[in-house]
Design a protein around this motif. Sequence first.
Motif, short mmCIF file in Angstrom:
data_model
loop_
_atom_site.label_atom_id
_atom_site.label_comp_id
_atom_site.label_asym_id
_atom_site.label_seq_id
_atom_site.Cartn_x
_atom_site.Cartn_y
_atom_site.Cartn_z
N THR A 182 1.44 -1.01 -0.55
CA THR A 182 0.20 -0.22 -0.34
C THR A 182 0.67 1.33 -0.18
N LEU A 183 0.54 1.98 -1.41
CA LEU A 183 1.27 3.28 -1.09
C LEU A 183 0.61 4.63 -1.10
N VAL A 190 0.21 13.66 -7.13
CA VAL A 190 0.57 12.38 -7.69
C VAL A 190 1.93 11.62 -7.59
N GLU A 191 3.15 12.91 -7.38
CA GLU A 191 4.80 12.78 -6.90
C GLU A 191 4.13 11.53 -5.93
N PHE A 192 5.53 11.39 -5.41
CA PHE A 192 6.25 10.19 -4.77
C PHE A 192 6.44 10.91 -3.52
N ARG A 238 -2.61 8.40 -10.54
CA ARG A 238 -1.68 8.05 -8.99
C ARG A 238 -1.56 6.32 -9.75
N THR A 239 -2.57 5.66 -10.01
CA THR A 239 -1.52 4.19 -10.47
C THR A 239 -0.79 4.43 -11.99
N ARG A 280 -6.40 7.81 1.32
CA ARG A 280 -4.64 8.55 -0.23
C ARG A 280 -3.96 7.85 -0.61
N ARG A 281 -4.54 6.66 -1.73
CA ARG A 281 -2.91 5.51 -1.53
C ARG A 281 -3.52 4.47 -2.83
#
Length: 288
Positions: A182-183, A190-192, A238-239, A280-281
Motif C-alpha cells: 500500500t503506497l 501524484v508525486e511519490f 496515481r496508478t 489516499r493510496r
Amino acid sequence: MRSFLAATLLATLLSGTANAEFKRFAAELDEASWKSSQSPLHCSLTQRIPGFGTAQFSSSNGRPNLKFQLRSDFSLPLAEGPVTMRSLPAAWAVGEAAEELGVTPYFNGNNLVQLKDKQAWRMLTELSFGKFPTFFYSQYADGAHPLTVSVSAVRFTEGHENFQRCLRQLLPYTFAEIAKSTLYFEFDRVEFTPATKNRLNQIRNYLKADSRIDLMVIEGHTDSKGGRWFNFELGRKRTEAVRDYLLEAGIDPKRVQIKSYGERRPVASNETEAGQKKNRRVEVTISR
C-alpha cells in the motif's frame, strides 16, 4: 607426491576406526571442486562427491537462512541413528587434531544431512580454515559396514568468495513480503513521498530478479475531497505513475492491470484527517 597425499588423507579420515571396514565417499585431490550459483533470490555453493551425491550450502532472499545439505543420488540402506560430525585436518596439516562437531539426526531417503543456521555456518567456517567436515554413519542396515562421507576443502576459496558475495546481494525481503503493498500520497498530489519511493524501489528490485511474476494489479484510491470525477482521474494518474515506474523493471506491460476507484472504496472514515490519509493510496498486488 599426489598419491602419497591421497593415501595419507584416507588414513586421516579413518583414524581411530582401524578395526571397522568403512565404506568411504570423498572427492579425491584431483576431483574436488566447488560450483557457485548466484542471483538476488538464491545463492548456492555445491561440491560433487563422486559415487555418492552432493554437499551443498544454500541461502534464499529474506532473513538470513543458511542451510547445508548432504544429498545422495540414491537411497542408501542405512540403519537409523545419530550421525557423528567431525572436522578433520588435511593430510598435509601435520600435527593438527580432528575436532568433534556434535551429532545430527539421520534423515531417511536421499537427504542424509540437513543443517541450518549456526551448524551450517560452522561447516562453512571449517572449510574456510582448510578442514574437511566428515559425517560418520554407524552402519548400513546389514549392521556390518560403517559409512563416512567427507566434504573436501580443496579449491574451496574461490567458490567461497563468490558465495559470500552472493549472500551480501540477496534481497532482504521475500515474495510474501512484497506481494501486497500500500503506497500513500499527499493530498491532491501524484508525486511519490520518500516512503512510497522506497517501497517502489523494493518492488522494482524484486521484479527485476524474479522472472516468475505472472500478474501485477495496481488500484488507485482517494479521499472524498473534491468531486467524484476529479477523484477518479486523480486515482488514475496515481496508478499510471506507479505503473510507469515499475515497468522500468522489465515486466511485460500486458501483465500489468491498472484501475482507479476514486473515492468509492475507503478503508477509513473521510470525516477525519487521519482517515483521509489512509484513503489516499495505491494498492499493488503481485502474483506468480
